[in-house]
Design an enzyme around this catalytic site. Structure first.
Site, PDB file in Angstrom:
ATOM      1  N   HIS A 186       1.491  50.409   0.161  1.00 15.99           N
ATOM      2  CA  HIS A 186       1.144  48.998   0.299  1.00 15.99           C
ATOM      3  C   HIS A 186       1.084  48.349  -1.085  1.00 15.99           C
ATOM      4  O   HIS A 186       1.175  49.010  -2.112  1.00 15.99           O
ATOM      5  CB  HIS A 186      -0.186  48.857   1.033  1.00 15.99           C
ATOM      6  N   GLU A 196      -1.279  46.997  -2.925  1.00 18.23           N
ATOM      7  CA  GLU A 196      -2.327  47.419  -3.831  1.00 18.23           C
ATOM      8  C   GLU A 196      -2.031  48.804  -4.421  1.00 18.23           C
ATOM      9  O   GLU A 196      -2.245  49.050  -5.613  1.00 18.23           O
ATOM     10  CB  GLU A 196      -3.684  47.453  -3.107  1.00 18.23           C
ATOM     11  N   CYS A 210      -6.251  46.592   3.673  1.00 12.07           N
ATOM     12  CA  CYS A 210      -6.484  47.309   4.928  1.00 12.07           C
ATOM     13  C   CYS A 210      -7.643  48.287   4.768  1.00 12.07           C
ATOM     14  O   CYS A 210      -7.953  48.761   3.672  1.00 12.07           O
ATOM     15  CB  CYS A 210      -5.217  48.024   5.390  1.00 12.07           C
ATOM     16  N   CYS A 240      -6.194  50.598   1.698  1.00  9.71           N
ATOM     17  CA  CYS A 240      -6.047  49.984   0.374  1.00  9.71           C
ATOM     18  C   CYS A 240      -7.397  49.571  -0.214  1.00  9.71           C
ATOM     19  O   CYS A 240      -7.556  49.528  -1.439  1.00  9.71           O
ATOM     20  CB  CYS A 240      -5.135  48.772   0.468  1.00  9.71           C
ATOM     21  N   ALA A 262      24.772  26.739  18.760  1.00  9.79           N
ATOM     22  CA  ALA A 262      25.832  26.088  17.989  1.00  9.79           C
ATOM     23  C   ALA A 262      26.641  25.225  18.949  1.00  9.79           C
ATOM     24  O   ALA A 262      26.949  25.645  20.066  1.00  9.79           O
ATOM     25  CB  ALA A 262      26.726  27.127  17.315  1.00  9.79           C
ATOM     26  N   TRP A 292      36.052  29.823  16.879  1.00  6.69           N
ATOM     27  CA  TRP A 292      34.704  29.627  16.372  1.00  6.69           C
ATOM     28  C   TRP A 292      34.392  28.142  16.395  1.00  6.69           C
ATOM     29  O   TRP A 292      35.234  27.329  15.975  1.00  6.69           O
ATOM     30  CB  TRP A 292      34.574  30.157  14.957  1.00  6.69           C
ATOM     31  N   THR A 333      26.163  37.806  27.354  1.00  6.25           N
ATOM     32  CA  THR A 333      26.642  37.582  25.997  1.00  6.25           C
ATOM     33  C   THR A 333      27.245  38.843  25.408  1.00  6.25           C
ATOM     34  O   THR A 333      28.301  38.807  24.756  1.00  6.25           O
ATOM     35  CB  THR A 333      25.485  37.081  25.106  1.00  6.25           C
ATOM     36  N   ASP A 353      31.207  38.371  24.851  1.00  3.64           N
ATOM     37  CA  ASP A 353      31.513  38.142  23.437  1.00  3.64           C
ATOM     38  C   ASP A 353      31.671  39.432  22.635  1.00  3.64           C
ATOM     39  O   ASP A 353      31.958  39.377  21.436  1.00  3.64           O
ATOM     40  CB  ASP A 353      30.397  37.309  22.792  1.00  3.64           C
ATOM     41  N   GLY A 362      17.603  27.338  27.204  1.00  8.40           N
ATOM     42  CA  GLY A 362      16.904  26.345  28.009  1.00  8.40           C
ATOM     43  C   GLY A 362      15.613  26.871  28.588  1.00  8.40           C
ATOM     44  O   GLY A 362      14.619  26.140  28.689  1.00  8.40           O
TER      45      GLY A 362
END
Length: 399
Positions: free
Chosen positions: A61, A63, A87, A96, A166, A182, A208, A212, A337
């Site tokens: 971490h 420290e 922590c 720490c 997009a 695109w 998707t 895609d 949506g």
């Protein structure tokens, strides 16, 4: 839980030291998930003698890193500036708070308390119990901005959700025949890679993935910045792939055929799956059996309705249980949506291309029809900027 220090008048120099710690914490933006970004500065005689930041989950971490090369003689009576409460529990690394006590620092400035129930004021209490002077609240707003996803998961049991779309200038996401590559230019697509890299997971749909051939990975060749490799971080931390599959279309063979599993688990935290497939609770056990020997793939059941789809709130709770702080939603307008209508998103990011796609194209967000203007969804514009030949619009919910 202890309160911050409202009566403390922070000096300009104290502000500067904490600001430096915050800049250090930002170095972990793309690598620390599911842990928060934290920076630490050790000061003695009004000079920085050491500094560190958290680089990767499971490693030292902030420290610990800041004190790694400092002797107790040097740190005796020093002041530590830490962007998040130290922590107090044993996880993959020791507490720490104890490390600061061992270093015999005299004072600790903490930007903000840790909302993690395993810490939640205990770190401050341990420091004070050892006779260390503690001040909480210096540059708190700046420190909070470092870890919006972590705080969302801890305080709301949901990740910070960004929904990406997009469209053409006339609000279309695909032609009537489904062709969409695109809509936006290469600069916008590179910009998306930055958001993917900062996300813990990418949420999409089976539709998707199949239509895609979506790999949902971070592509280093498209990143417009140098990925923060160091002695601890040696490869890109790829986001978890969360796939909503209400019609059981993703099979084991699908993943192998599409090369969907393009993730090195060593770049992620321990016990983290590379792929999570959320399926309808109906017939769930059969699909779980199909993947029972794949520890890198997890099959989770959720409530699914043929008309309304998955329960988005439940999906977000599942993501939270997987320690996902920042969720990037990249799918079609229908799923977007669902997030927008239910107000279960934090940011909506729309890339608008200077193209007109004409009648019959797929709408940006196909919800409704609405009968009056009071039913429309209003948004707050947070940002508007040019990205290559396109425009990126960032909104938040208006509640």
């Amino acid at each position: 839980m202890p309160e911050k220090s409202p009566s403390k008048h922070y000096t300009l120099q104290e502000h500067e030291f904490m600001a430096h710690a915050i800049q250090l914490a930002k170095k972990g933006t793309y690598t620390t998930s599911p842990n928060p970004n934290v920076g630490c500065v050790i000061v003695k005689n009004n000079k920085i003698i050491s500094q560190g930041w958290h680089k990767k989950a499971g490693s030292g971490h902030a420290e610990v890193n800041a004190l790694a090369d400092v002797s107790v003689e040097d740190s005796l009576g020093a002041t530590a500036y830490v962007t998040l409460e130290p922590c107090s529990h044993y996880g993959r690394t020791p507490p720490c708070a104890l490390r600061l006590i061992e270093a015999k620092v005299a004072t600790v400035f903490v930007a903000m308390l840790d909302p993690n129930p395993q810490v939640a004021g205990n770190g401050i209490a341990i420091l004070k119990g050892a006779g260390i002077e503690v001040h909480v609240g210096l540059l708190e707003a700046d420190a909070r901005a470092l870890n919006y996803g972590f705080f969302s998961r801890m305080e709301k049991n949901k990740p910070f959700v960004r929904v990406k779309l997009a469209s053409s200038l006339d609000g279309k996401t695909a032609l009537s025949n489904g062709e969409s590559k695109w809509i936006t230019g290469p600069s916008a697509r590179a910009d998306v890679q930055k958001y993917r890299a900062a996300s813990c997971a990418i949420l999409t749909t089976a539709q998707t993935v199949l239509v895609d051939n979506a790999r949902l990975n971070v592509r280093e060749e498209q990143l417009e910045f140098m990925y923060p490799y160091n002695g601890v971080v040696t490869q890109i931390r790829q986001p978890i792939k969360v796939i909503l599959d209400g019609h059981n279309r993703i099979k084991r063979s699908t993943i192998d055929e599409l090369d969907l599993f393009n993730i090195d688990l060593d770049s992620n935290s321990a016990d983290t799956p590379g792929i999570v497939i959320i399926k309808s609770n109906t017939g769930l056990s059969e699909f779980q059996k199909e993947f029972k020997d794949r520890g890198d793939i997890r099959i989770i059941g959720a409530n699914y309705d043929q008309q309304s789809g998955f329960d988005i709130a439940q999906v977000l709770a599942i993501c939270s249980s997987l320690q996902i702080n920042n969720l990037w939603v990249e799918a079609g307008g229908k799923l977007a949506g669902s997030f927008i209508v239910s107000n279960l998103f934090d940011e909506l990011i729309v890339y608008v291309a200077p193209k007109l796609m004409g009648i019959g194209g797929m709408d940006l967000v196909p919800f409704g029809p609405l009968e009056n203007m009071s039913q429309t969804k209003s948004l707050n514009l947070l940002d508007c900027r040019v990205v290559g030949e396109d425009i990126r619009l960032t909104y938040s919910p208006k509640v």
